[in-house]
Design an enzyme around this catalytic site. Structure first.
Site, PDB file in Angstrom:
ATOM      1  N   SER A 168      10.345   3.187   4.004  1.00 11.31           N
ATOM      2  CA  SER A 168       8.950   3.446   3.610  1.00 11.31           C
ATOM      3  C   SER A 168       8.784   4.569   2.600  1.00 11.31           C
ATOM      4  O   SER A 168       7.821   4.585   1.840  1.00 11.31           O
ATOM      5  CB  SER A 168       8.117   3.741   4.858  1.00 11.31           C
ATOM      6  OG  SER A 168       8.682   4.819   5.591  1.00 11.31           O
ATOM      7  N   LYS A 204       2.490   4.291   0.574  1.00 14.09           N
ATOM      8  CA  LYS A 204       1.058   4.588   0.734  1.00 14.09           C
ATOM      9  C   LYS A 204       0.246   4.238  -0.507  1.00 14.09           C
ATOM     10  O   LYS A 204      -0.908   3.840  -0.417  1.00 14.09           O
ATOM     11  CB  LYS A 204       0.864   6.050   1.107  1.00 14.09           C
ATOM     12  CG  LYS A 204       1.227   6.338   2.553  1.00 14.09           C
ATOM     13  CD  LYS A 204       0.705   7.688   2.992  1.00 14.09           C
ATOM     14  CE  LYS A 204       0.834   7.864   4.498  1.00 14.09           C
ATOM     15  NZ  LYS A 204       2.230   8.082   4.922  1.00 14.09           N
ATOM     16  N   GLU A 223      -8.728  11.198   4.958  1.00 12.10           N
ATOM     17  CA  GLU A 223      -8.146  12.132   5.914  1.00 12.10           C
ATOM     18  C   GLU A 223      -6.674  12.268   5.567  1.00 12.10           C
ATOM     19  O   GLU A 223      -6.089  11.353   4.979  1.00 12.10           O
ATOM     20  CB  GLU A 223      -8.288  11.581   7.336  1.00 12.10           C
ATOM     21  CG  GLU A 223      -7.230  10.534   7.759  1.00 12.10           C
ATOM     22  CD  GLU A 223      -7.311   9.208   6.994  1.00 12.10           C
ATOM     23  OE1 GLU A 223      -8.359   8.938   6.391  1.00 12.10           O
ATOM     24  OE2 GLU A 223      -6.312   8.454   7.003  1.00 12.10           O
TER      25      GLU A 223
HETATM   26  C1  LIG Z   1       2.698   7.917   6.207  1.00 11.85           C
HETATM   27  C2  LIG Z   1       4.069   7.426   6.254  1.00 11.85           C
HETATM   28  C3  LIG Z   1       4.523   6.541   7.257  1.00 11.85           C
HETATM   29  C4  LIG Z   1       3.665   6.108   8.418  1.00 11.85           C
HETATM   30  O1  LIG Z   1       2.563   5.330   8.086  1.00 11.85           O
HETATM   31  P1  LIG Z   1       2.452   3.784   8.429  1.00 11.85           P
HETATM   32  O2  LIG Z   1       1.002   3.516   8.257  1.00 11.85           O
HETATM   33  O3  LIG Z   1       2.917   3.593   9.834  1.00 11.85           O
HETATM   34  O4  LIG Z   1       3.290   3.045   7.474  1.00 11.85           O
HETATM   35  C5  LIG Z   1       5.822   6.076   7.196  1.00 11.85           C
HETATM   36  N1  LIG Z   1       6.658   6.459   6.221  1.00 11.85           N
HETATM   37  C6  LIG Z   1       6.276   7.309   5.236  1.00 11.85           C
HETATM   38  C7  LIG Z   1       7.268   7.682   4.192  1.00 11.85           C
HETATM   39  C8  LIG Z   1       4.977   7.828   5.225  1.00 11.85           C
HETATM   40  O5  LIG Z   1       4.609   8.673   4.253  1.00 11.85           O
END
Ligand SMILES: *Cc1c(COP(=O)(O)O)cnc(C)c1O
Length: 392
Positions: free
Chosen positions: A378, A95, A117
């Site tokens: 992610s 993020k 948000e």
């Molecule tokens: C917020 C988040 C996501 C989902 O958001 P995307 O916009 O789909 O990437 C995925 N993995 C983690 C670790 C997150 O914090």
């Protein structure tokens, strides 16, 4: 084998990816969105902006992230699995890539205040972090129910100096926080920049956020070229909430023959179970009933419970360039444990959706023996330990 000819590299000038995207906002927000659009185009073409962002991403936030070969899990599965390690980024996920880009843009536009948000609080924490780094006031809108469920992230944001505003409307969760933040932006556009957390919202946000996240895919493309004899992986996989880590990852591989797989949560699968609709300023696939009432999604992963999905993914799905699948909470928890024990990496529940799909696809033959798979991890799992403890 060649990839189907789909050009998702850019939306139209008014922000449409095929039938999706666009800008559905009150008249009073049109000039603000136009100004963000103009400013982003100019900044993205300006080498000074790019090198300043680069400097912060590398010197502060932890780029480049490694592409880690998952040796033991690969051996167990009979494939070559490479992990793009966004879990190693500052604040624990991808993020921050997007937030730092938007915060720098806001500063360049002369704005002094960021609003955002947040659902589980991850995007709020990232925005509060960027606000502190750049000396900008930060206000985060968060549903009252989420505030109660995510006390630790609320405390993080306040520690970073941000104001957290409770939202009491609707189901008091993410979609309501988003609506409220947009409503507030109308009244404060002169000094305030709205920092969206994913590839969502009115044009230019879905495209701009994808561009800020494409660093994941561009880096991974180069790293895969060095690591794999074939140069590119057979399969590229990422989890999909709003869709930003997947969009950023896919951006690096759209023009390769790689199969692109986005993995949604079974209880929040806008692409797999949604229908065409408009939400928070853009058209896409949305979880709604036949009267257009927005559904309340459920997932064990707090970052995947948004009732819509980025318009670019709806477009890629329609054209068959990417495929979207779902996994359930049980598979996700098993995937966290499997990866942790095989590789010494505790990933976020969101990221574990991608891992869970690979585990299943190897047994069904969707991923053939010997295939090369690049998976974007992610985020890290620290935030999810309380959830996992309750299950064991
Ligand atoms: C917020 C988040 C996501 C989902 O958001 P995307 O916009 O789909 O990437 C995925 N993995 C983690 C670790 C997150 O914090």
């Amino acid at each position: 084998m060649t990839a189907p000819a789909v050009d998702a590299r850019r939306p139209t000038d008014d922000g449409r990816f095929g039938a999706y995207g666009g800008r559905f906002v009150p008249e009073s927000l049109v000039p603000a969105c136009d100004e963000v659009d103009r400013a982003f185009r100019a900044a993205w073409a300006d080498p000074a902006f790019r090198s300043r962002l680069d400097e912060i991403l590398t010197g502060y936030a932890g780029r480049p992230t490694p592409l880690t070969p998952a040796h033991r899990l690969s051996a167990e599965l009979g494939i070559t699995l490479l992990l793009k390690r966004e879990d190693l980024m500052h604040t624990g996920s991808h993020k921050i890539n997007n937030v730092l880009g938007q915060a720098l843009l806001a500063q360049r536009m002369g704005r002094t205040r960021l609003i955002a948000e947040t659902g589980a609080g991850q995007h709020g924490v990232a925005t509060a972090t960027a606000g502190a780094l750049l000396g900008m006031a930060t206000t985060v809108f968060m549903g009252q129910r989420d505030i109660e469920r995510q006390a630790l992230n609320v405390f993080r944001m306040r520690t970073l100096g941000a104001e957290v505003v409770p939202v009491h409307t609707g189901s008091r969760t993410l979609k309501d926080a988003c609506t409220e933040a947009l409503r507030h932006w109308v009244t404060a556009v002169a000094d305030t920049y709205y920092c969206f957390g994913s590839v969502l919202g009115p044009h230019p946000y879905p495209w701009m956020v994808r561009e800020f996240q494409r660093v994941i895919g561009d880096e991974a493309r180069g790293q895969a070229a060095a690591a794999l004899p074939a140069g590119t992986p057979d399969v590229v996989v990422a989890c999909v909430g709003g869709g930003s880590n997947a969009a950023g990852t896919f951006a690096g591989f759209l023009d390769t023959p790689a199969r692109l797989i986005g993995v949604e949560a079974e209880g929040g699968a806008a692409l797999s179970h949604g229908t065409d609709g408009v939400l928070h300023g853009f058209r896409s696939k949305v979880l709604q009933n036949h009267e257009g009432q927005i559904a309340e999604p459920h997932s064990i992963a707090p970052g995947l419970d948004y009732p819509g999905v980025g318009p670019e993914h709806a477009y890629l799905a329609d054209h068959g360039r990417a495929r979207y699948v779902t996994v359930n909470d049980t598979e996700v928890v098993a995937a966290v444990h499997r990866l942790a024990r095989a590789e010494g990496i505790i990933c976020a529940l969101e990221s574990a959706h991608a891992v869970a799909w690979v585990l299943r696809a190897v047994t069904t033959g969707e991923v053939a023996p010997g295939a090369t798979v690049l998976l974007t991890l992610s985020g890290r799992g620290d935030k999810d330990m309380a959830t996992l403890m309750e299950l064991t």
